[in-house]
Design a protein around this motif. Sequence first.
Motif, mmCIF file in Angstrom:
data_model
loop_
_atom_site.group_PDB
_atom_site.id
_atom_site.type_symbol
_atom_site.label_atom_id
_atom_site.label_comp_id
_atom_site.label_asym_id
_atom_site.label_seq_id
_atom_site.Cartn_x
_atom_site.Cartn_y
_atom_site.Cartn_z
ATOM 1 N N ALA A 278 0.846 -1.207 0.000
ATOM 2 C CA ALA A 278 0.000 0.000 0.000
ATOM 3 C C ALA A 278 0.874 1.246 0.000
ATOM 4 O O ALA A 278 0.616 2.210 -0.734
ATOM 5 N N GLN A 279 1.924 1.231 0.798
ATOM 6 C CA GLN A 279 2.840 2.381 0.866
ATOM 7 C C GLN A 279 3.521 2.620 -0.487
ATOM 8 O O GLN A 279 3.946 3.724 -0.780
ATOM 9 N N ARG A 280 3.638 1.573 -1.285
ATOM 10 C CA ARG A 280 4.283 1.704 -2.596
ATOM 11 C C ARG A 280 3.271 1.966 -3.707
ATOM 12 O O ARG A 280 3.587 1.855 -4.892
ATOM 13 N N GLY A 281 2.025 2.297 -3.340
ATOM 14 C CA GLY A 281 1.042 2.701 -4.349
ATOM 15 C C GLY A 281 -0.023 1.666 -4.652
ATOM 16 O O GLY A 281 -0.974 1.944 -5.379
ATOM 17 N N TRP A 282 0.109 0.472 -4.097
ATOM 18 C CA TRP A 282 -0.903 -0.573 -4.341
ATOM 19 C C TRP A 282 -2.022 -0.359 -3.334
ATOM 20 O O TRP A 282 -2.116 -1.043 -2.321
ATOM 21 N N ARG A 283 -2.885 0.629 -3.625
ATOM 22 C CA ARG A 283 -3.891 1.085 -2.680
ATOM 23 C C ARG A 283 -5.202 0.307 -2.775
ATOM 24 O O ARG A 283 -6.206 0.693 -2.186
ATOM 25 N N VAL A 284 -5.208 -0.744 -3.585
ATOM 26 C CA VAL A 284 -6.367 -1.634 -3.678
ATOM 27 C C VAL A 284 -5.885 -3.046 -3.362
ATOM 28 O O VAL A 284 -4.789 -3.432 -3.775
ATOM 29 N N ASN A 285 -6.672 -3.785 -2.603
ATOM 30 C CA ASN A 285 -6.357 -5.176 -2.300
ATOM 31 C C ASN A 285 -7.535 -6.027 -2.782
ATOM 32 O O ASN A 285 -8.605 -6.018 -2.190
ATOM 33 N N ALA A 286 -7.320 -6.704 -3.897
ATOM 34 C CA ALA A 286 -8.387 -7.548 -4.445
ATOM 35 C C ALA A 286 -8.337 -8.910 -3.769
ATOM 36 O O ALA A 286 -7.363 -9.645 -3.916
ATOM 37 N N MET A 287 -9.368 -9.208 -3.005
ATOM 38 C CA MET A 287 -9.442 -10.484 -2.281
ATOM 39 C C MET A 287 -10.151 -11.495 -3.175
ATOM 40 O O MET A 287 -11.331 -11.348 -3.458
ATOM 41 N N MET A 288 -9.426 -12.492 -3.633
ATOM 42 C CA MET A 288 -9.919 -13.395 -4.683
ATOM 43 C C MET A 288 -9.770 -14.854 -4.285
ATOM 44 O O MET A 288 -8.800 -15.512 -4.652
ATOM 45 N N PRO A 289 -10.733 -15.370 -3.496
ATOM 46 C CA PRO A 289 -10.669 -16.795 -3.159
ATOM 47 C C PRO A 289 -11.046 -17.660 -4.361
ATOM 48 O O PRO A 289 -11.934 -17.309 -5.133
ATOM 49 N N TYR A 290 -10.356 -18.766 -4.509
ATOM 50 C CA TYR A 290 -10.706 -19.758 -5.531
ATOM 51 C C TYR A 290 -11.543 -20.852 -4.862
ATOM 52 O O TYR A 290 -11.124 -22.008 -4.756
ATOM 53 N N ALA A 291 -12.707 -20.468 -4.393
ATOM 54 C CA ALA A 291 -13.661 -21.401 -3.781
ATOM 55 C C ALA A 291 -14.959 -20.619 -3.637
ATOM 56 O O ALA A 291 -14.981 -19.578 -2.981
ATOM 57 N N GLU A 292 -16.008 -21.105 -4.285
ATOM 58 C CA GLU A 292 -17.301 -20.407 -4.236
ATOM 59 C C GLU A 292 -17.764 -20.189 -2.805
ATOM 60 O O GLU A 292 -18.344 -19.166 -2.484
ATOM 61 N N SER A 293 -17.489 -21.165 -1.941
ATOM 62 C CA SER A 293 -18.032 -21.058 -0.587
ATOM 63 C C SER A 293 -17.316 -19.977 0.219
ATOM 64 O O SER A 293 -17.744 -19.642 1.321
ATOM 65 N N LEU A 294 -16.236 -19.413 -0.314
ATOM 66 C CA LEU A 294 -15.555 -18.318 0.382
ATOM 67 C C LEU A 294 -15.925 -16.955 -0.210
ATOM 68 O O LEU A 294 -15.321 -15.936 0.130
#
Lengths: 429, 429
Positions: A241-257
Amino acid sequence: MEIDIGNALDSVATPGVSRATLERLDGRVADAHARIEAGLDGRDHGYAALALPETADPDAIQAAVDPIDCETLLVVGIGGSALGAATVADTLDLDIEVHTLDNVDPAHTRELLDSLDLSRTAIHVVSRSGTTAETLANFLVAREAMDAAGVDWTERTLVTTGQAGNLRNLAERHDLPALDVPTGVPGRFSALSTVALPAAALGGGDVEALLAGARSEAESLSGSLFETPAYAYGATSYALAQRGWRVNAMMPYAESLETFAEWFAQLWAESLGKEGVGQLPARALGATDQHSQLQLYRAGPRNAMVTLVRPRDRPDLPIPETDLEGLSYLGGASLGGLLDAEFEATEASLAAAGRPSIRVELERVDAHGLGELLYGMEAACILAGELFSIPTFEQPAVEWGKRAARGLLGGGEFEEARAVEEKTRLLID
Amino acid sequence: MEIDIGNALDSVATPGVSRATLERLDGRVADAHARIEAGLDGRDHGYAALALPETADPDAIQAAVDPIDCETLLVVGIGGSALGAATVADTLDLDIEVHTLDNVDPAHTRELLDSLDLSRTAIHVVSRSGTTAETLANFLVAREAMDAAGVDWTERTLVTTGQAGNLRNLAERHDLPALDVPTGVPGRFSALSTVALPAAALGGGDVEALLAGARSEAESLSGSLFETPAYAYGATSYALAQRGWRVNAMMPYAESLETFAEWFAQLWAESLGKEGVGQLPARALGATDQHSQLQLYRAGPRNAMVTLVRPRDRPDLPIPETDLEGLSYLGGASLGGLLDAEFEATEASLAAAGRPSIRVELERVDAHGLGELLYGMEAACILAGELFSIPTFEQPAVEWGKRAARGLLGGGEFEEARAVEEKTRLLID
């Protein structure tokens, strides 16, 4: 929970995190961990969340739900009072259906209530203060629907609330089973408590395994990010985040998550998004969002790191043999094999484009794994809050709108409501 | 569809868009509109999407679905081949249940197939190429499940695909009803076609009203953003992105538009996220996410504009009178009134913090309103693509991962698969 931060290193991502930075950061992690441990030991506000695997009382929760016989549970709450239960219900294999009433859309509330057999439905109403407008409004509507259907709501309603207030009074007046919200634990950190566990207990979920999973993460907390998966996640996300990555895409590979990603989005946004810092959580789902969001993650603005979550072990399903042209390679493979290949391909594809990702692996998507994940992400978030030096456990920016809405509804005189009237308009129609 | 960009002006947001900038931008909008119109007239690749309200053939779609008698529809597709149908199904009040198989999670696919009465289920399989791995794998599994249940899948399967390829051959071999994907229309722009409309037609949805809504937006397209709601949205979002608002949180205040936000997220991400530009779409839901994301939108990094969508008219539901302390102001109000107050309070709350938002209003959430919204956002996206000067209708960054996954599964020799093996690891466990 195992964390792999290899693809966040500066040998992969541009900009990324150098090993030297990780070493420097580790000194701050040690200090932060000392504060976290002191807060935990003192059961200080917020930090007390990390004690829940020890302080939660599964027997009391079981005793509260035992008298209730139902096929469907309606959780009435909003934000942290709903997302934990929804996550538990959508991740575990429960023997009841769980619905959440966490919005005040009249069309939706009506449709949902109409679709339920209310005589076989229980209500779990959750509000710390007992005055949350959305929750109380929905509860009043649901209660009236039960009355109208000739169902005695007092036999089917469970309450989780603070030690005083409307809901507490209501519970006492009608002799409802009532559980205390945990002391010093903000809603978004309360999944491992009386807030979300009753849904699991009612549906025959393994509450003990959930807490055991959380405990195993608690035991791994140490003064070094190199020894603590949760801190490795929190510290690396902070550095990105400090280096400019101000988005965190949370991407589980499991429908139940999928609902877990929503839970995470509240945890991360409301805890870290203040004073101009933080990281915007984007909810995604693998492999589906490879056909929706991946183009952007890989080639759009350089602002999104991706968190890829998967279980090592899945129930599997073979793909039937086929003579379809160009698809024979699928026959003999399995859906799980396909999904795992896509997981690894997406991770490599981001790396090849210099975009950072973090891999999170669980043994299995089950009660134990979910306990690890919930606790691990809470600890990661608290550590990141320490590193950002912000008040992790407050959410001051939502108060303004609450006062404005209350003023608009005639619930008192609030200056904020006047700002609504004075809106700047530039209409195009 | 009415657009209010007042809260994106620099008198409200910091940074915002000045009226002088809007005037300057309007010259570029005129040029872009000329290109869009030429593309539309020539049915050029991508621009052809804007002709769908005229070229779609509801009678052919109705004829294709007429022989199919079902209570449940299973849409098998991924990305643009699934999100349009899911949006239509979740927004309209259909008389069938619609499920989407748009992932290859074995646990989910198995659970979904087990939960359906396959003898009362129809399958709509959608793939332009007829070789999409996820879609074909799921179709093979679903077809086998029907076989195993003694159900003749050939009587219950509808295909939408290109003029040649696997699915076309399959349809011809088994005499399945088969519809053509529209020519020159990328998947994410294909909702108003044979890709998504069969779900509505099967469920008794008002396809004509959907297309009429889209037509009313098509008729409003002009060479000025001040005259064209869709262009006002696209141009203002572009200008905000250029000023650092690189996230666009799509936040409808209607539960039935939750899937629309997912559809929008694909449209916006895959069309605009390239060459380092674009805007990351965050999916949100009002009022629920006020208790989850609003803290961050208002006080986190200055990178997120918010799009607030609502209908002017909703079916309503009164909140019962109550003697609960401090809540009497709710009694006599309605859930819709509460939701609208929260909408306006959130909008004002963002403005008071100098964060930009755009208001989108529909008359109603119904087939006509959805047609306006889908077409309006497509036109907005195409305009924004012109302003960004990027190839709106391509998605080159997803190809790398597809080749890698195929290589991993033994579907050929691909260099990209080797990169997966060479992953940089830094494990914390």
